[in-house]
Design a protein around this motif. Structure first.
Motif, short mmCIF file in Angstrom:
data_model
loop_
_atom_site.label_atom_id
_atom_site.label_comp_id
_atom_site.label_asym_id
_atom_site.label_seq_id
_atom_site.Cartn_x
_atom_site.Cartn_y
_atom_site.Cartn_z
N UNK A 1 0.86 -1.18 0.00
CA UNK A 1 0.00 0.00 0.00
C UNK A 1 0.90 1.23 0.00
N UNK A 2 0.37 2.34 -0.45
CA UNK A 2 1.13 3.59 -0.47
C UNK A 2 0.51 4.55 0.54
N UNK A 3 1.36 5.06 1.43
CA UNK A 3 0.94 6.06 2.41
C UNK A 3 2.03 7.12 2.50
N UNK A 4 1.66 8.29 2.97
CA UNK A 4 2.65 9.36 3.13
C UNK A 4 3.60 9.01 4.27
N UNK A 5 4.75 9.66 4.27
CA UNK A 5 5.73 9.43 5.35
C UNK A 5 5.13 9.83 6.69
N UNK A 6 4.32 10.87 6.70
CA UNK A 6 3.70 11.33 7.95
C UNK A 6 2.76 10.27 8.51
N UNK A 7 1.91 9.71 7.65
CA UNK A 7 0.98 8.66 8.09
C UNK A 7 1.77 7.44 8.56
N UNK A 8 2.82 7.08 7.83
CA UNK A 8 3.63 5.92 8.21
C UNK A 8 4.23 6.11 9.60
N UNK A 9 4.76 7.32 9.87
CA UNK A 9 5.34 7.58 11.20
C UNK A 9 4.28 7.49 12.28
N UNK A 10 3.08 7.99 12.00
CA UNK A 10 2.00 7.89 12.98
C UNK A 10 1.63 6.44 13.26
N UNK A 11 1.60 5.63 12.21
CA UNK A 11 1.31 4.19 12.37
C UNK A 11 2.41 3.54 13.21
N UNK A 12 3.66 3.84 12.89
CA UNK A 12 4.79 3.26 13.64
C UNK A 12 4.70 3.65 15.12
N UNK A 13 4.39 4.92 15.38
CA UNK A 13 4.31 5.39 16.76
C UNK A 13 3.19 4.69 17.52
N UNK A 14 2.03 4.57 16.89
CA UNK A 14 0.90 3.94 17.57
C UNK A 14 1.14 2.44 17.77
N UNK A 15 1.73 1.80 16.76
CA UNK A 15 2.05 0.37 16.90
C UNK A 15 3.03 0.16 18.05
N UNK A 16 4.03 1.03 18.12
CA UNK A 16 5.01 0.94 19.21
C UNK A 16 4.33 1.16 20.57
N UNK A 17 3.44 2.14 20.64
CA UNK A 17 2.71 2.41 21.88
C UNK A 17 1.91 1.19 22.33
N UNK A 18 1.34 0.48 21.34
CA UNK A 18 0.53 -0.70 21.67
C UNK A 18 1.38 -1.96 21.84
N UNK A 19 2.66 -1.87 21.51
CA UNK A 19 3.55 -3.03 21.64
C UNK A 19 3.30 -4.09 20.59
#
Length: 79
Positions: free
Chosen positions: A39-57
């Protein structure tokens, strides 16, 4: 901490009681093989996903599967 874990492993985890079970623990869950998809997403969206995934472990892949499943389930219920 790692040295302590290694020591516990080498000593056979004294005092630990393991309850044997038959079969696989996920047998009651319907599973399908996972396939890679791009899938294609912006770098900003990708960073938000990474941050939330990390927060959720959880991994980014697991986060994405959960988000997609939640969205398609809600959409199907609404139709």
């Amino acid at each position: 901490m790692v040295h302590r874990w290694a020591s516990e492993a080498e000593s056979g985890f004294e005092g630990l009681q393991v309850e044997p079970f038959e079969g696989r623990p996920w047998d009651d869950i319907e599973t399908e093989p996972l396939e890679p998809h791009t899938i294609r997403v912006s770098a900003t969206v990708w960073r938000l996903i990474e941050q939330d995934a990390s927060r959720q472990g959880i991994t980014v892949s697991a986060w994405t599967r959960q988000a997609l499943t939640r969205e398609v389930t809600q959409t199907l219920k609404a139709s």
